[in-house]
Design a protein around this motif. Structure first.
Motif, PDB file in Angstrom:
ATOM      1  N   PRO A 143       0.814  -1.231   0.000  1.00 36.98           N
ATOM      2  CA  PRO A 143       0.000   0.000   0.000  1.00 36.98           C
ATOM      3  C   PRO A 143       0.841   1.271   0.000  1.00 36.98           C
ATOM      4  CG  PRO A 143      -0.797  -1.570   1.638  1.00 36.98           C
ATOM      5  CD  PRO A 143       0.514  -2.073   1.174  1.00 36.98           C
ATOM      6  N   GLU A 144       1.989   1.230   0.675  1.00 33.14           N
ATOM      7  CA  GLU A 144       2.831   2.422   0.744  1.00 33.14           C
ATOM      8  C   GLU A 144       3.405   2.756  -0.628  1.00 33.14           C
ATOM      9  OE1 GLU A 144       5.388   0.746   3.567  1.00 33.14           O
ATOM     10  OE2 GLU A 144       3.895   0.791   5.179  1.00 33.14           O
ATOM     11  N   VAL A 145       3.878   1.723  -1.327  1.00 33.63           N
ATOM     12  CA  VAL A 145       4.457   1.932  -2.650  1.00 33.63           C
ATOM     13  C   VAL A 145       3.381   2.388  -3.638  1.00 33.63           C
ATOM     14  CG1 VAL A 145       5.542   0.755  -4.599  1.00 33.63           C
ATOM     15  CG2 VAL A 145       6.345   0.304  -2.283  1.00 33.63           C
ATOM     16  N   ILE A 146       2.234   1.698  -3.624  1.00 38.03           N
ATOM     17  CA  ILE A 146       1.169   2.043  -4.567  1.00 38.03           C
ATOM     18  C   ILE A 146       0.568   3.408  -4.235  1.00 38.03           C
ATOM     19  CG2 ILE A 146      -1.133   1.371  -5.365  1.00 38.03           C
ATOM     20  CD1 ILE A 146      -0.253  -1.522  -5.101  1.00 38.03           C
ATOM     21  N   GLY A 147       0.411   3.714  -2.944  1.00 35.98           N
ATOM     22  CA  GLY A 147      -0.107   5.026  -2.563  1.00 35.98           C
ATOM     23  C   GLY A 147       0.796   6.145  -3.043  1.00 35.98           C
ATOM     24  N   THR A 148       2.104   5.950  -2.896  1.00 31.91           N
ATOM     25  CA  THR A 148       3.041   6.956  -3.392  1.00 31.91           C
ATOM     26  C   THR A 148       2.981   7.060  -4.910  1.00 31.91           C
ATOM     27  OG1 THR A 148       4.513   6.444  -1.527  1.00 31.91           O
ATOM     28  CG2 THR A 148       5.453   7.678  -3.345  1.00 31.91           C
ATOM     29  N   ALA A 149       2.840   5.918  -5.588  1.00 35.24           N
ATOM     30  CA  ALA A 149       2.736   5.934  -7.047  1.00 35.24           C
ATOM     31  C   ALA A 149       1.473   6.671  -7.496  1.00 35.24           C
ATOM     32  CB  ALA A 149       2.738   4.499  -7.581  1.00 35.24           C
ATOM     33  N   PHE A 150       0.356   6.463  -6.786  1.00 26.53           N
ATOM     34  CA  PHE A 150      -0.866   7.211  -7.088  1.00 26.53           C
ATOM     35  C   PHE A 150      -0.645   8.711  -6.914  1.00 26.53           C
ATOM     36  CE2 PHE A 150      -3.977   3.505  -6.091  1.00 26.53           C
ATOM     37  CZ  PHE A 150      -3.782   3.013  -7.371  1.00 26.53           C
ATOM     38  N   ALA A 151       0.064   9.085  -5.834  1.00 24.59           N
ATOM     39  CA  ALA A 151       0.324  10.506  -5.589  1.00 24.59           C
ATOM     40  C   ALA A 151       1.148  11.114  -6.722  1.00 24.59           C
ATOM     41  CB  ALA A 151       1.046  10.673  -4.248  1.00 24.59           C
ATOM     42  N   LEU A 152       2.167  10.390  -7.173  1.00 23.97           N
ATOM     43  CA  LEU A 152       2.985  10.882  -8.288  1.00 23.97           C
ATOM     44  C   LEU A 152       2.173  10.954  -9.574  1.00 23.97           C
ATOM     45  CD1 LEU A 152       6.282   8.908  -7.553  1.00 23.97           C
ATOM     46  CD2 LEU A 152       5.860  11.336  -7.165  1.00 23.97           C
ATOM     47  N   ASN A 153       1.237  10.022  -9.741  1.00 25.84           N
ATOM     48  CA  ASN A 153       0.365  10.049 -10.908  1.00 25.84           C
ATOM     49  C   ASN A 153      -0.532  11.286 -10.904  1.00 25.84           C
ATOM     50  OD1 ASN A 153      -2.641   9.049 -11.943  1.00 25.84           O
ATOM     51  ND2 ASN A 153      -0.969   8.423 -13.304  1.00 25.84           N
ATOM     52  N   ILE A 154      -1.069  11.626  -9.722  1.00 30.81           N
ATOM     53  CA  ILE A 154      -1.930  12.804  -9.610  1.00 30.81           C
ATOM     54  C   ILE A 154      -1.125  14.090  -9.826  1.00 30.81           C
ATOM     55  CG2 ILE A 154      -3.389  14.134  -8.040  1.00 30.81           C
ATOM     56  CD1 ILE A 154      -4.144  11.490  -6.698  1.00 30.81           C
ATOM     57  N   LEU A 155       0.084  14.141  -9.263  1.00 32.08           N
ATOM     58  CA  LEU A 155       0.883  15.367  -9.333  1.00 32.08           C
ATOM     59  C   LEU A 155       1.536  15.568 -10.692  1.00 32.08           C
ATOM     60  CD1 LEU A 155       2.659  15.280  -5.847  1.00 32.08           C
ATOM     61  CD2 LEU A 155       0.962  16.947  -6.599  1.00 32.08           C
ATOM     62  N   PHE A 156       2.151  14.502 -11.232  1.00 30.97           N
ATOM     63  CA  PHE A 156       2.985  14.646 -12.424  1.00 30.97           C
ATOM     64  C   PHE A 156       2.533  13.771 -13.593  1.00 30.97           C
ATOM     65  CE2 PHE A 156       5.742  15.106  -8.608  1.00 30.97           C
ATOM     66  CZ  PHE A 156       5.947  16.472  -8.698  1.00 30.97           C
ATOM     67  N   HIS A 157       1.398  13.064 -13.424  1.00 33.32           N
ATOM     68  CA  HIS A 157       0.860  12.196 -14.477  1.00 33.32           C
ATOM     69  C   HIS A 157       1.850  11.099 -14.881  1.00 33.32           C
ATOM     70  CE1 HIS A 157      -2.407  15.071 -14.753  1.00 33.32           C
ATOM     71  NE2 HIS A 157      -1.539  16.047 -14.941  1.00 33.32           N
ATOM     72  N   ILE A 158       2.635  10.646 -13.900  1.00 25.68           N
ATOM     73  CA  ILE A 158       3.542   9.526 -14.143  1.00 25.68           C
ATOM     74  C   ILE A 158       2.737   8.231 -14.101  1.00 25.68           C
ATOM     75  CG2 ILE A 158       5.554   8.285 -13.228  1.00 25.68           C
ATOM     76  CD1 ILE A 158       6.511  10.899 -12.038  1.00 25.68           C
ATOM     77  N   PRO A 159       2.959   7.302 -15.024  1.00 23.42           N
ATOM     78  CA  PRO A 159       2.253   6.014 -14.941  1.00 23.42           C
ATOM     79  C   PRO A 159       2.488   5.342 -13.601  1.00 23.42           C
ATOM     80  CG  PRO A 159       3.439   6.219 -17.031  1.00 23.42           C
ATOM     81  CD  PRO A 159       3.855   7.384 -16.184  1.00 23.42           C
TER      82      PRO A 159
END
Length: 545
Positions: A143-159
């Protein structure tokens, strides 16, 4: 000749502990003449002593505010409003009990939980426990890794898959930055984590959840809605994490504790107070998240788009809950707070993985290599799932990770309960009968609920799936023996008699014991307590001293 007590020291790097043994010696003439003012001066330093113990409980409490907890809170509120708040209350009370037991175990024995497991159990058992503990770290890290990935997706549209890779690198970077000022780093992380708390508290003041509904949900147990049992299990799985027990028992070893019964008791008391305050803050934040989600998603004027969001609420779609407070900037602030939550929780998971590997395997390697190994093992499942299933698959993986943590809990909790209640492990610091009864009732209750749910969920899936009968038979042949092994392993750990003694009993006359408990006078007539040296292999834990 009188008998005094001296410390028998082992090399700190070997994971040993300072033990107290009785020897014959002649005490100094002034050994029993301690002025009363010295004790008064010593007692006045209580607050300063307490401040020196602050750190481990707050770092551990970050695990109760990680993205996995936030997602299960959001879903529980959206599906059942405030009805599952009692699960949060019971879960965090139980967490306080077992976290304090983990801290007491480390302080009293000088070894953390994985080291004692290595000393106590046969080779096959300890290797199995090590593998299960590593699996728990991976499940907690998902969850920590995926939550951070979601945050980066929202901020910078990173896959999402790219965010998973960035998360692994960024966690190693943050761990490396600790040498440049860890207090500033911890302050930054804590500030960003509590940004989310401030947002949800602000939203609570706007949506105004009914106080009666919140209080009823907190103190009246209820499982009435569809899927309530599954959501309650997911909440418990997200709250009570096995790797936290290994982590807390190791973190406390970075503090200097007087090597006396009184000094150990004081340290245990301070760690309990600190953990209680940290977990109370975590409880308030979890309540706020559930209350906001429950109030917003049950509003009568909810738009159709937001209704769809509430039906399947995930970390990637929850920022709409904050629009009433933050307007258009809600998604950005939410993403920043989610990023901080994921990164700070990932750091605690990395530490837990290090101490588990060190304790069970006694591996001697450089810290950056252990960090790299731990992060690589942890992010692998998240990377594979995010590449194959995208954001939806990654979201479902968080729920699976919570169930895995529930499955793993007995293999850390039962050894902790047994060791902390054993006079051979803890000596006079073992649990009182009241704590033994309460902790075992809560522990076995949680374990029983998890086992029952896992079995019934599998049987229900087996009955209602669309696989051919041959496939169901084949799966049953594999899974049911594994369930039997699982239950048998829990029974073995529960009833196996401990054989290794880690506490050495001392016997001496009352006057000398009082002297050792109170400490020694220095040349200035001031009272000093004898401190055992802290563990050198754990002394670089980045905590304020």
């Amino acid at each position: 000749m009188a008998s005094v007590l001296r410390q028998q020291q082992q090399p700190a790097g070997s994971g040993g502990n300072n033990r107290v043994v009785a020897v014959n010696a002649t005490p100094p003439n002034n050994i029993l003449h301690i002025h009363a003012d010295a004790f008064s001066n010593h007692e006045k330093k209580g607050w300063k002593k307490f401040l020196s113990f602050i750190g481990p409980g707050f770092l551990v409490s970050l695990a109760y505010l990680d993205p996995g907890n936030l997602e299960t809170d959001l879903q529980a509120g959206a599906n059942h409003r405030y009805e599952l708040l009692w699960v949060i209350l019971i879960g965090l009370i139980f967490a306080l009990i077992i976290q304090s037991l983990a801290a007491n175990l480390g302080v009293s024995t000088g070894k953390h939980l994985s080291e004692i497991c290595k000393a106590e159990y046969p080779r096959l058992v300890r290797y199995c426990l090590w593998l299960l503990a590593e699996l728990a770290v991976i499940a907690a890290d998902i969850p920590e890794v995926i939550g951070t990935a979601f945050a980066l997706n929202i901020l910078f549209h990173i896959p999402v898959w790219g965010g998973v890779l960035v998360t692994g690198c960024s966690t190693l970077l943050l761990l490396g930055l600790q040498r440049f000022g860890v207090r500033k780093l911890e302050l930054l992380i804590s500030t960003l984590v509590f940004v989310m708390a401030a947002c949800f508290f602000g939203e609570m003041s706007y949506v105004k959840p009914p106080a009666s509904g919140v209080i009823k949900g907190m103190f009246i147990p209820k499982l009435s809605g569809q899927g309530a049992t599954a959501d309650a299990i997911a909440l418990l799985g997200a709250l009570v994490m096995p790797h936290n027990l290994f982590l807390h028992s190791a973190l406390v070893l970075s503090r200097k504790v007087p090597n006396t019964v009184r000094g150990i008791n004081d340290a245990c008391k301070y760690f309990l107070i600190e953990s209680g305050f940290a977990l109370f803050v975590a409880f308030l934040i979890n309540v706020a998240v559930i209350s906001v989600s429950g109030t917003v998603c049950s509003a009568s004027n909810l738009s159709s788009a937001n209704t769809d969001h509430c039906t399947d609420l995930t970390l990637n779609s929850a920022s709409f809950l904050l629009k009433n407070v933050l307007g258009r900037s809600s998604s950005t602030i939410y993403a920043i707070a989610l990023l901080a939550s994921g990164q700070s929780s990932a750091i605690t998971g990395t530490y837990a993985g290090q101490y588990i590997m060190q304790g069970f395997l006694d591996l001697k390697m450089k810290r950056w290599i252990r960090n790299l190994m731990t992060r690589t093992i942890a992010i692998a499942p998240s990377l594979v799932v995010s590449i194959i299933g995208g954001s939806s698959g990654a979201g479902r993986l968080i729920v699976i990770a919570s169930m895995i943590l529930s499955f793993e809990l007995p293999f850390a909790l039962i050894p902790l309960l047994k060791f902390s209640s054993s006079s051979t492990k803890m000596g006079p610091h073992k649990n009182s009968m009241i704590i033994i009864v309460i902790s075992w009732i809560l522990g076995l209750g949680i374990i029983g609920i998890n086992v029952y749910y896992l079995i019934t969920a599998f049987v229900d899936w087996l009955i209602h799936n669309s696989l051919p009968k041959v496939g169901n038979v084949f799966i049953g042949i594999i899974v049911f023996p594994l369930m039997a092994i699982y239950v048998g392993s829990v029974i073995y750990l529960t009833f196996r008699k401990d054989t290794v003694q880690t506490y050495i009993e001392t016997k001496d006359n009352t006057a000398m014991q009082t002297h050792v408990e109170k400490g020694f006078m220095n040349s200035n007539g001031e009272l000093e307590l004898n401190h055992g040296p802290i563990r050198e292999d754990l002394a670089d834990i980045p905590l304020p001293e």
